[in-house]
Design a protein around this motif. Structure first.
Motif, PDB file in Angstrom:
ATOM      1  N   ASP A  98      42.378  44.104  49.076  1.00  8.76           N
ATOM      2  CA  ASP A  98      42.576  42.815  48.420  1.00  8.76           C
ATOM      3  C   ASP A  98      43.826  42.130  48.970  1.00  8.76           C
ATOM      4  OD1 ASP A  98      42.168  40.726  46.651  1.00  8.76           O
ATOM      5  OD2 ASP A  98      43.169  41.732  44.987  1.00  8.76           O
ATOM      6  N   MET A  99      44.902  42.885  49.115  1.00 10.49           N
ATOM      7  CA  MET A  99      46.141  42.325  49.663  1.00 10.49           C
ATOM      8  C   MET A  99      45.952  41.875  51.111  1.00 10.49           C
ATOM      9  SD  MET A  99      48.903  45.013  48.051  1.00 10.49           S
ATOM     10  CE  MET A  99      50.267  44.133  48.787  1.00 10.49           C
ATOM     11  N   TYR A 100      45.192  42.675  51.867  1.00  7.72           N
ATOM     12  CA  TYR A 100      44.938  42.334  53.273  1.00  7.72           C
ATOM     13  C   TYR A 100      44.166  41.016  53.374  1.00  7.72           C
ATOM     14  CZ  TYR A 100      42.878  42.617  57.948  1.00  7.72           C
ATOM     15  OH  TYR A 100      42.477  42.338  59.234  1.00  7.72           O
ATOM     16  N   LEU A 101      43.093  40.877  52.594  1.00  4.83           N
ATOM     17  CA  LEU A 101      42.291  39.652  52.647  1.00  4.83           C
ATOM     18  C   LEU A 101      43.112  38.445  52.199  1.00  4.83           C
ATOM     19  CD1 LEU A 101      38.803  40.800  51.280  1.00  4.83           C
ATOM     20  CD2 LEU A 101      39.625  40.721  53.638  1.00  4.83           C
ATOM     21  N   HIS A 102      43.979  38.663  51.223  1.00  4.01           N
ATOM     22  CA  HIS A 102      44.840  37.562  50.760  1.00  4.01           C
ATOM     23  C   HIS A 102      45.786  37.112  51.876  1.00  4.01           C
ATOM     24  CE1 HIS A 102      47.419  35.143  48.235  1.00  4.01           C
ATOM     25  NE2 HIS A 102      48.470  35.872  48.578  1.00  4.01           N
ATOM     26  N   LYS A 103      46.414  38.065  52.548  1.00  2.00           N
ATOM     27  CA  LYS A 103      47.351  37.726  53.623  1.00  2.00           C
ATOM     28  C   LYS A 103      46.644  37.035  54.783  1.00  2.00           C
ATOM     29  CE  LYS A 103      50.590  41.533  52.815  1.00  2.00           C
ATOM     30  NZ  LYS A 103      51.115  42.818  53.359  1.00  2.00           N
ATOM     31  N   GLN A 104      45.407  37.456  55.066  1.00  3.28           N
ATOM     32  CA  GLN A 104      44.657  36.888  56.180  1.00  3.28           C
ATOM     33  C   GLN A 104      43.866  35.636  55.790  1.00  3.28           C
ATOM     34  OE1 GLN A 104      44.995  38.083  59.297  1.00  3.28           O
ATOM     35  NE2 GLN A 104      46.475  39.554  58.446  1.00  3.28           N
ATOM     36  N   ARG A 105      44.059  35.179  54.559  1.00  3.96           N
ATOM     37  CA  ARG A 105      43.461  33.928  54.065  1.00  3.96           C
ATOM     38  C   ARG A 105      41.926  33.944  54.089  1.00  3.96           C
ATOM     39  NH1 ARG A 105      47.409  30.189  53.342  1.00  3.96           N
ATOM     40  NH2 ARG A 105      49.413  30.583  54.383  1.00  3.96           N
ATOM     41  N   PHE A 106      41.346  35.063  53.706  1.00  4.16           N
ATOM     42  CA  PHE A 106      39.900  35.130  53.495  1.00  4.16           C
ATOM     43  C   PHE A 106      39.564  34.423  52.172  1.00  4.16           C
ATOM     44  CE2 PHE A 106      40.280  38.249  56.698  1.00  4.16           C
ATOM     45  CZ  PHE A 106      39.019  38.615  57.152  1.00  4.16           C
ATOM     46  N   ASN A 107      38.335  33.977  52.082  1.00  5.29           N
ATOM     47  CA  ASN A 107      37.846  33.428  50.812  1.00  5.29           C
ATOM     48  C   ASN A 107      37.371  34.597  49.945  1.00  5.29           C
ATOM     49  OD1 ASN A 107      38.198  30.656  51.574  1.00  5.29           O
ATOM     50  ND2 ASN A 107      36.378  30.873  52.868  1.00  5.29           N
ATOM     51  N   ARG A 108      38.326  35.304  49.372  1.00  6.97           N
ATOM     52  CA  ARG A 108      38.001  36.557  48.708  1.00  6.97           C
ATOM     53  C   ARG A 108      37.581  36.316  47.261  1.00  6.97           C
ATOM     54  NH1 ARG A 108      43.244  36.129  47.255  1.00  6.97           N
ATOM     55  NH2 ARG A 108      44.057  37.527  45.640  1.00  6.97           N
ATOM     56  N   ILE A 109      36.652  37.145  46.815  1.00  5.13           N
ATOM     57  CA  ILE A 109      36.177  37.132  45.436  1.00  5.13           C
ATOM     58  C   ILE A 109      36.493  38.510  44.845  1.00  5.13           C
ATOM     59  CG2 ILE A 109      34.215  36.797  43.893  1.00  5.13           C
ATOM     60  CD1 ILE A 109      34.927  34.343  45.578  1.00  5.13           C
ATOM     61  N   PRO A 110      37.461  38.613  43.939  1.00  4.92           N
ATOM     62  CA  PRO A 110      37.850  39.925  43.411  1.00  4.92           C
ATOM     63  C   PRO A 110      36.888  40.436  42.347  1.00  4.92           C
ATOM     64  CG  PRO A 110      39.220  38.206  42.455  1.00  4.92           C
ATOM     65  CD  PRO A 110      38.320  37.521  43.438  1.00  4.92           C
ATOM     66  N   TYR A 111      36.673  41.763  42.383  1.00  6.96           N
ATOM     67  CA  TYR A 111      35.853  42.446  41.380  1.00  6.96           C
ATOM     68  C   TYR A 111      36.677  43.570  40.763  1.00  6.96           C
ATOM     69  CZ  TYR A 111      31.785  39.863  42.972  1.00  6.96           C
ATOM     70  OH  TYR A 111      30.898  38.853  43.279  1.00  6.96           O
ATOM     71  N   GLY A 112      36.307  43.922  39.539  1.00  6.34           N
ATOM     72  CA  GLY A 112      37.096  44.899  38.805  1.00  6.34           C
ATOM     73  C   GLY A 112      36.951  46.323  39.275  1.00  6.34           C
ATOM     74  N   ASN A 113      35.809  46.649  39.904  1.00  2.00           N
ATOM     75  CA  ASN A 113      35.585  48.023  40.349  1.00  2.00           C
ATOM     76  C   ASN A 113      34.539  48.036  41.455  1.00  2.00           C
ATOM     77  OD1 ASN A 113      32.867  48.213  39.015  1.00  2.00           O
ATOM     78  ND2 ASN A 113      34.126  48.004  37.173  1.00  2.00           N
ATOM     79  N   ASN A 114      34.380  49.194  42.084  1.00  2.00           N
ATOM     80  CA  ASN A 114      33.453  49.310  43.214  1.00  2.00           C
ATOM     81  C   ASN A 114      31.992  49.152  42.799  1.00  2.00           C
ATOM     82  OD1 ASN A 114      35.163  50.058  45.642  1.00  2.00           O
ATOM     83  ND2 ASN A 114      35.869  51.592  44.184  1.00  2.00           N
ATOM     84  N   ARG A 115      31.652  49.601  41.605  1.00  2.00           N
ATOM     85  CA  ARG A 115      30.261  49.475  41.148  1.00  2.00           C
ATOM     86  C   ARG A 115      29.855  48.009  41.048  1.00  2.00           C
ATOM     87  NH1 ARG A 115      27.027  53.216  38.480  1.00  2.00           N
ATOM     88  NH2 ARG A 115      28.843  54.562  38.196  1.00  2.00           N
ATOM     89  N   ASP A 116      30.722  47.186  40.460  1.00  2.00           N
ATOM     90  CA  ASP A 116      30.419  45.749  40.342  1.00  2.00           C
ATOM     91  C   ASP A 116      30.351  45.095  41.719  1.00  2.00           C
ATOM     92  OD1 ASP A 116      30.363  46.005  37.628  1.00  2.00           O
ATOM     93  OD2 ASP A 116      32.364  45.154  37.277  1.00  2.00           O
ATOM     94  N   LEU A 117      31.212  45.535  42.629  1.00  4.34           N
ATOM     95  CA  LEU A 117      31.204  44.971  43.982  1.00  4.34           C
ATOM     96  C   LEU A 117      29.904  45.317  44.708  1.00  4.34           C
ATOM     97  CD1 LEU A 117      32.489  43.497  46.324  1.00  4.34           C
ATOM     98  CD2 LEU A 117      33.834  45.540  46.827  1.00  4.34           C
ATOM     99  N   LEU A 118      29.433  46.543  44.559  1.00  2.00           N
ATOM    100  CA  LEU A 118      28.171  46.931  45.183  1.00  2.00           C
ATOM    101  C   LEU A 118      27.000  46.153  44.584  1.00  2.00           C
ATOM    102  CD1 LEU A 118      28.687  50.792  45.498  1.00  2.00           C
ATOM    103  CD2 LEU A 118      28.335  49.181  47.376  1.00  2.00           C
ATOM    104  N   ASP A 119      27.030  45.917  43.281  1.00  2.00           N
ATOM    105  CA  ASP A 119      25.981  45.110  42.651  1.00  2.00           C
ATOM    106  C   ASP A 119      25.990  43.687  43.220  1.00  2.00           C
ATOM    107  OD1 ASP A 119      25.175  47.204  41.069  1.00  2.00           O
ATOM    108  OD2 ASP A 119      26.299  46.549  39.290  1.00  2.00           O
ATOM    109  N   ALA A 120      27.178  43.133  43.425  1.00  2.00           N
ATOM    110  CA  ALA A 120      27.285  41.777  43.984  1.00  2.00           C
ATOM    111  C   ALA A 120      26.711  41.724  45.392  1.00  2.00           C
ATOM    112  CB  ALA A 120      28.747  41.333  43.978  1.00  2.00           C
ATOM    113  N   LEU A 121      26.969  42.760  46.178  1.00  2.00           N
ATOM    114  CA  LEU A 121      26.399  42.832  47.519  1.00  2.00           C
ATOM    115  C   LEU A 121      24.879  42.888  47.465  1.00  2.00           C
ATOM    116  CD1 LEU A 121      28.779  45.315  49.375  1.00  2.00           C
ATOM    117  CD2 LEU A 121      28.137  43.043  50.199  1.00  2.00           C
ATOM    118  N   SER A 122      24.346  43.732  46.596  1.00  2.00           N
ATOM    119  CA  SER A 122      22.887  43.888  46.497  1.00  2.00           C
ATOM    120  C   SER A 122      22.205  42.598  46.065  1.00  2.00           C
ATOM    121  CB  SER A 122      22.558  45.001  45.495  1.00  2.00           C
ATOM    122  OG  SER A 122      23.080  46.236  45.917  1.00  2.00           O
ATOM    123  N   GLU A 123      22.876  41.869  45.197  1.00  2.00           N
ATOM    124  CA  GLU A 123      22.278  40.641  44.649  1.00  2.00           C
ATOM    125  C   GLU A 123      22.555  39.415  45.515  1.00  2.00           C
ATOM    126  OE1 GLU A 123      24.164  40.590  40.890  1.00  2.00           O
ATOM    127  OE2 GLU A 123      23.123  42.394  40.155  1.00  2.00           O
TER     128      GLU A 123
END
Length: 271
Positions: free
Chosen positions: A161-186
């Motif tokens: 998260d810190m890396y993407l912030h420093k590199q100015r990615f359009n990052r979308i934060p998630y609370g945990n890995n399970r929610d992030l994997l669900d977001a990828l699948s959907e």
């Protein structure tokens, strides 16, 4: 008369020799009686360790015991919410509890909890980090593509998260890995920067990646790399030297690669 004196002298020498031999034998280590090694592992840190399924560190502890010719007993440790790893280490590494504590993460040069408690550590036995995973149907192929994408998922308050912030990615934060994997699948995000062990753990639970999902397994930043070491009490130089020799052996004969691949860690050991 001389013969009787000789016989008596010989008998005394024989008794002395037997006593001396017995004394040395009692001090010498006997095969099968080497002292037990107590290996402490987190009880809920898959794929590294789990009291329900073993894990990388459970296999490693047994293989190291075989190399050192010492029986190994695994002690499962619950990492407390308050105090975390530091508190667990403080309690576990008291004399009479754990000899070795597996799965200590090192980012940079050292682990702060280990330094605070004046513990020693082995050489790193595993290095892992983050992977770039593209969503289904996404045209993201490289990290440069991800930097131009509209939505890149990441677990909040992590090195990624810190890396993407420093590199100015359009990052979308998630609370945990399970929610992030669900977001990828959907398809809620175009891609994600995901902790590789978390992905391996999800796959062990039945999560299935789509074809060509992983786009990049080597994100170019040392801050995204984590090495893992084994902690031990200070003042045990022989144990540390023997442990490092055993780790070198398991690296050279391919045993470490086999263990890591079996648990889904494609990026294998440190050189």
């Amino acid at each position: 008369m001389n013969e009787m004196k000789f016989s008596a002298s010989y008998a005394l020498m024989l008794v002395f020799a037997l006593c001396l031999s017995h004394a040395y034998a009692s001090d010498a280590p006997k095969t099968g009686t080497m002292p037990e090694l107590v290996a402490c592992l987190s009880d809920d840190n898959a794929p590294f360790s789990s009291s329900n399924g073993g894990g990388i560190d459970a296999e490693m502890s047994r293989r190291l015991g075989e190399f050192l010719h010492r029986p190994v007993r695994i002690s499962w440790i619950a990492i407390p919410e308050r105090g975390g790893l530091g508190r667990a280490l403080r309690l576990a590494m008291k004399p009479g509890n754990c000899d070795l504590f597996f799965g200590i993460p090192v980012n940079g040069t050292a682990n702060e909890d280990v330094l605070e408690q004046h513990l020693e550590t082995s050489e790193p036995y595993l290095s892992t980090g983050y992977v770039l995973v593209a969503a289904k149907g996404s045209n993201v192929r490289t990290l440069d593509d991800a930097q131009r994408a509209q939505r890149v998922g990441v677990v909040t308050a992590t090195p990624a998260d810190m890396y993407l912030h420093k590199q100015r990615f359009n990052r979308i934060p998630y609370g945990n890995n399970r929610d992030l994997l669900d977001a990828l699948s959907e398809g809620a995000v175009n891609a994600a920067v995901l902790w590789l062990p978390a992905l391996a753990s999800a796959e062990q639970r039945g999560f299935e990646l789509w074809p060509n999902a992983i786009r990049d397994e080597h994100l170019p930043s040392p801050e995204l790399e984590t090495r893992f070491v084994i902690a031990m009490r200070s003042g045990e130089a022989d144990l540390k030297a023997n442990l490092n020799a055993a780790l070198a052996h398991l690296r050279s004969d391919g045993s470490l690669d086999s263990i890591l691949r079996r648990h889904g860690i494609a990026r294998t050991h440190v050189q």
